[in-house]
Design an enzyme around this catalytic site. Structure first.
Site, PDB file in Angstrom:
ATOM      1  N   ASP A  82      -9.033  -4.804  -6.131  1.00 52.01           N
ATOM      2  CA  ASP A  82      -8.706  -3.843  -4.842  1.00 52.01           C
ATOM      3  C   ASP A  82      -9.597  -2.550  -4.704  1.00 52.01           C
ATOM      4  OD1 ASP A  82      -7.414  -1.648  -3.080  1.00 52.01           O
ATOM      5  OD2 ASP A  82      -5.419  -2.150  -4.053  1.00 52.01           O
ATOM      6  N   HIS A 138      -7.611  -5.107  -1.374  1.00 57.39           N
ATOM      7  CA  HIS A 138      -6.492  -4.585  -1.147  1.00 57.39           C
ATOM      8  C   HIS A 138      -5.294  -5.261  -0.259  1.00 57.39           C
ATOM      9  CE1 HIS A 138      -3.951  -0.730  -0.717  1.00 57.39           C
ATOM     10  NE2 HIS A 138      -4.002  -1.002   0.569  1.00 57.39           N
ATOM     11  N   SER A 153       0.922  -1.259   0.177  1.00 58.36           N
ATOM     12  CA  SER A 153      -0.103   0.116   0.021  1.00 58.36           C
ATOM     13  C   SER A 153       0.890   1.225  -0.054  1.00 58.36           C
ATOM     14  CB  SER A 153      -1.131  -0.246   1.168  1.00 58.36           C
ATOM     15  OG  SER A 153      -1.838   0.767   1.049  1.00 58.36           O
TER      16      SER A 153
END
Length: 815
Positions: free
Chosen positions: A743, A777, A670
């Site tokens: 995501d 994610h 991330s």
């Protein structure tokens, strides 16, 4: 030659396009053994200390589970066939243990192939209601702790799409359940639907600066499907399965009983919907009903929220944060802004808090004003409560002691601190269950309260329990951990029973639960006996190291040496540096150590720790502070500080004699992936990088990202300078990019990795992009995680461990 040429061409075609046909791979045995280790259960405890409920689940989902039907609407991900969140984590077994016994008892009567979620205690904690997801829908089951059995009380017609599925009536004999409406219309197959016209959005000149949300509504068909999936009827279901309609169909988002059970507060979603923001910013109505379903009062209507003022501390006007006062039978609490909701407006007080008693008519009575934005209240009794506020821009939080029955009495501010300052964190107030079954401050007869803290300090972590007099503010330390070779976590404290529930672990000992007495002399009572499932790394050397950045800032990281590494020989090994940048407003907070070397070594799916089994040194959770003191913003010097952090970390481990600094990889997930791409573009410190699920072009998140609240047009140089995409021509280091194709995180669209890969490929960089089907994610399917570990292992072997040597591994060049 003529006969062999077609074979050679076929080989070259396969080599060049093998990526398209590559099936899921598995990592080496050393890593695979750690991935396959079973999980210890999650633990729930009753407040009376009688029972522990053990909830078991598989560590990972399967790709088949992730491939079930999914609709992505208004910020939600829903399985339209079963009517529950498509990414829900399920438990598959329950056991119950008496705290006086050494073994758990298997719960009888569980459904076949259980998929359990939404656990909800009954008011007296003698039972737990839970949902079970079948192939066709969601049911409600009830666990009886005394009998150690479960039974089904509804059919598979529960609507869990919006959450808040189960609410107990106060008698503990019935449950208020969301169910599918009888008149729900069939969903539209958007892929096959014929459009009736274009999709049009417009704006009347107001500013609507919103984050780059994903899974938003896109057209009228999405609107229709969202409404049908959000609609529920409310039914009262008793423990024998008898069902009666409590309220007709509506889009119920949340439900809550008043502390005495006399009223129900229901929040419903209204139209118009939005294509810019998720469902929780759609219009809504808050209504109070009697517990028999009769209307009492509508207490709030919120319009569509698309145009908040700029800034993380911006708020809408009107009543907000409505909740029940937990120490009163039926009193509402809510806040209202005093600054127009705009952080730029300078005022003495930001928020005002009101209480509104039954029958909830008119305006509430003011009980408190907060200097920062209101952040919640812990109720004690009629004359004492604790309130909190918070202001992101200064990282300031204040704690107030106030008399809710006498607003004329000036509140006392008992803490006024930087909430990132871990060393001076006073801890959290201990709570106890009151006559309504809700948590309130645990107070003795002298109005002394109790605090439990993590106990971080310059000398290590030593959790504590304090007693504090809320009138004089005098403190007395009742307990402080003295463990230096183990980590102790304080879970619950019951001062009236002199009972402290703790969890104790070490580097090699799995966390287990114990009861301790603070005043008495009784020794610790061990409650659970979980064993370490990761035997192959239990003796790995682990320590928290401290080192300095070039500007003198003190940094830390958790250092692991390879399995069977001989510290006397100090062979220089390859290293993996794993980190995540964090923003601070002062150097003191940024330099504090909140890592504990005695924490159990747990190699979760995204961890780099697996590679200690492959001969790598690992520096995990390396501190990467980005500081902006005073009027300066952290991101104004983001790149400079990023490189300085990385150099300091490598210098530290190199100085200890453990690492070959020409063979160092950097990884992150991330915002950590964003960090990796920047480090590889603007330094020559690393041999390779791994960047997972990142965002690389900040012009695609123009109204703020992470902790940046300025928009692109206010700080274009910051957005440009920080974007690795803009500097793709500087990439000279092999980079492995991975991303979940589904995501849903704000800003990290899969397109971010795809576009960045195309730029790097076009400019001749050594790069590989792995898109994981069905993954969000964070990655969930075992097949995906095993393949991810294989990809990372292959990449590290070629570009770090063996550096210039060639390996017989497909597609590791400039593809």
């Amino acid at each position: 030659m003529k006969k062999s040429l077609p074979l050679l061409l076929l080989f070259l075609v396969f080599w060049g396009y093998a990526q398209e046909s590559l099936t899921y791979q598995k990592p080496s045995e050393e890593i695979l053994n750690l991935v396959d280790a079973p999980l210890a259960p999650s633990v729930l405890t009753t407040d009376d200390g009688k029972y522990m409920v053990m909830l078991y689940r598989d560590a990972y989902k399967t790709i088949e589970e992730l491939s079930e039907d999914e609709l992505r609407l208004a910020g939600l991900r829903i399985n339209p066939k079963t009517n529950i969140g498509s990414r829900t984590n399920y438990y598959n077994n329950i056991k119950i243990k008496s705290t006086t016994a050494t073994k758990e008892i298997q719960v009888n009567g569980l459904p076949e192939n259980p998929r359990l979620a939404n656990f909800s205690w009954s008011p007296d904690q003698s039972k737990i209601a839970v949902t079970n997801t079948t192939k066709t829908g969601v049911e409600v089951w009830v666990l009886d702790l005394e009998k150690v059995t479960v039974k089904k009380i509804t059919q598979a017609n529960v609507n869990a799409n919006m959450g808040d599925v189960i609410n107990w009536f106060k008698d503990g004999e019935s449950i208020l359940v969301k169910t599918l409406p009888a008149a729900r219309k069939p969903l539209i197959n958007v892929a096959e639907a014929v459009p009736s016209g274009p999709t049009i959005s417009s704006n009347d000149g107001k500013k609507a600066q919103n984050r780059t949300y994903q899974d938003l509504l896109k057209n009228p068909n999405d609107e229709f499907n969202f409404e049908q999936l959000a609609l529920s009827e409310l039914h009262k279901v008793d423990l024998n399965g008898n069902v009666s309609l409590w309220k007709e169909a509506d889009m119920y988002s949340s439900l809550s009983f008043s502390p005495d059970g006399s009223y129900v507060m229901a929040v419903t979603i209204d139209r118009p919907f939005s294509y810019l923001v998720p469902y929780y910013r759609f219009p809504s109505t808050t209504t109070i009903y009697k517990n028999d379903g009769n209307l009492v009062q509508q207490v709030l209507q919120v319009p569509l929220i698309e145009d908040l003022p700029q800034g993380f501390m911006a708020e809408r006007t009107g009543r907000r944060d409505i909740s029940w006062r937990s120490d009163k039978p039926s009193t509402l609490i809510y806040a209202q802004v005093l600054d127009g909701g705009d952080p730029e407006n300078e005022v003495a007080f930001r928020d005002e808090i009101f209480q509104l008693e039954a029958p909830f008519q008119g305006e509430g009575k003011s009980i408190l004003k907060t200097i920062n934005r209101y952040a919640g209240i812990q109720w004690g009794n009629n004359g004492l409560a604790i309130a909190y506020d918070r202001w992101w821009n200064t990282r300031n939080t204040k704690t107030y002691v106030f008399n809710p029955s006498d607003p004329a009495t000036k509140p006392k501010i008992i803490t006024d601190r930087n909430y990132q300052d871990a060393y001076n964190d006073p801890g959290e107030f201990v709570t106890t269950r009151n006559e309504y079954g809700l948590n309130v401050l645990a107070l003795d007869h002298k109005n002394n309260a109790f605090l439990m803290g993590d106990g971080f300090s310059e000398n290590g972590q030593f959790p504590f329990v304090d007693k504090i007099n809320l009138v004089s503010q005098e403190k007395a330390r009742l307990y402080q951990s003295k463990l230096t070779d183990k980590k102790e976590t304080l879970v619950e404290y019951h001062p009236e029973k002199d009972q402290l529930l703790v969890r104790i672990e070490s580097k090699s000992e799995y966390p287990n639960y114990y009861y301790k007495a603070l005043m008495g002399k009784k020794g610790p009572q061990q409650l659970t006996f979980f064993e370490n499932p990761f035997k192959s790394i239990q003796n790995v050397h682990k320590e928290v190291i401290t080192y300095q950045r070039e500007d003198g800032l003190e940094l830390t990281g958790t250092l692991y040496l390879p399995v069977n590494y001989d510290k006397q020989k100090k062979e220089k090994m390859p290293m993996i540096l794993w980190a995540y940048p964090r923003e601070y407003k002062d150097k003191n907070s940024a330099s504090q150590n909140t890592q504990n070397p005695n924490e159990f070594t747990y190699p979760y799916w995204g961890s780099p720790i697996y590679w200690v089994t492959k001969g790598y040194v690992v520096l995990d959770d390396a501190a990467f502070p980005i500081i902006g003191e005073g009027d300066a913003q952290p991101n104004d010097t983001f790149r400079t500080q990023l490189v300085a952090n990385a150099k300091a970390a490598i210098d530290a481990v190199d100085g200890m004699g453990y690492v070959d600094r020409s063979r160092v990889a950097v990884g992150g997930h991330s915002y950590g992936a964003f960090m990796v791409a920047n480090l590889l573009s603007h330094s020559d410190l690393f041999a390779a990088g791994i960047a997972r699920s990142g965002a690389y072009n900040r012009t695609l998140t123009p109204f703020g990202f992470q902790s940046e609240e300025r928009n692109y047009w206010e700080a274009p140089e910051v957005y440009y300078t920080m974007s690795p995409f803009m500097h793709a021509d500087k990439m000279k280091t092999p980079l492995l990019l991975t991303h979940g194709e589904a995501d849903n995180n704000s800003g990290t669209y899969p397109m971010q990795s795809e576009r960045y890969f195309n730029a790097l490929k076009g400019l001749g960089a050594t790069v590989r992009l792995v898109m994981l089907p069905k993954e969000s994610h964070g990655y969930r399917a075992k097949e995906s995680i095993l393949h991810l570990l294989w990809e990372q292992d292959q990449w590290l072997e070629k570009y770090v461990k063996q550096k210039e040597e060639t390996m017989d591994v497909p597609l590791m060049g400039k593809d």
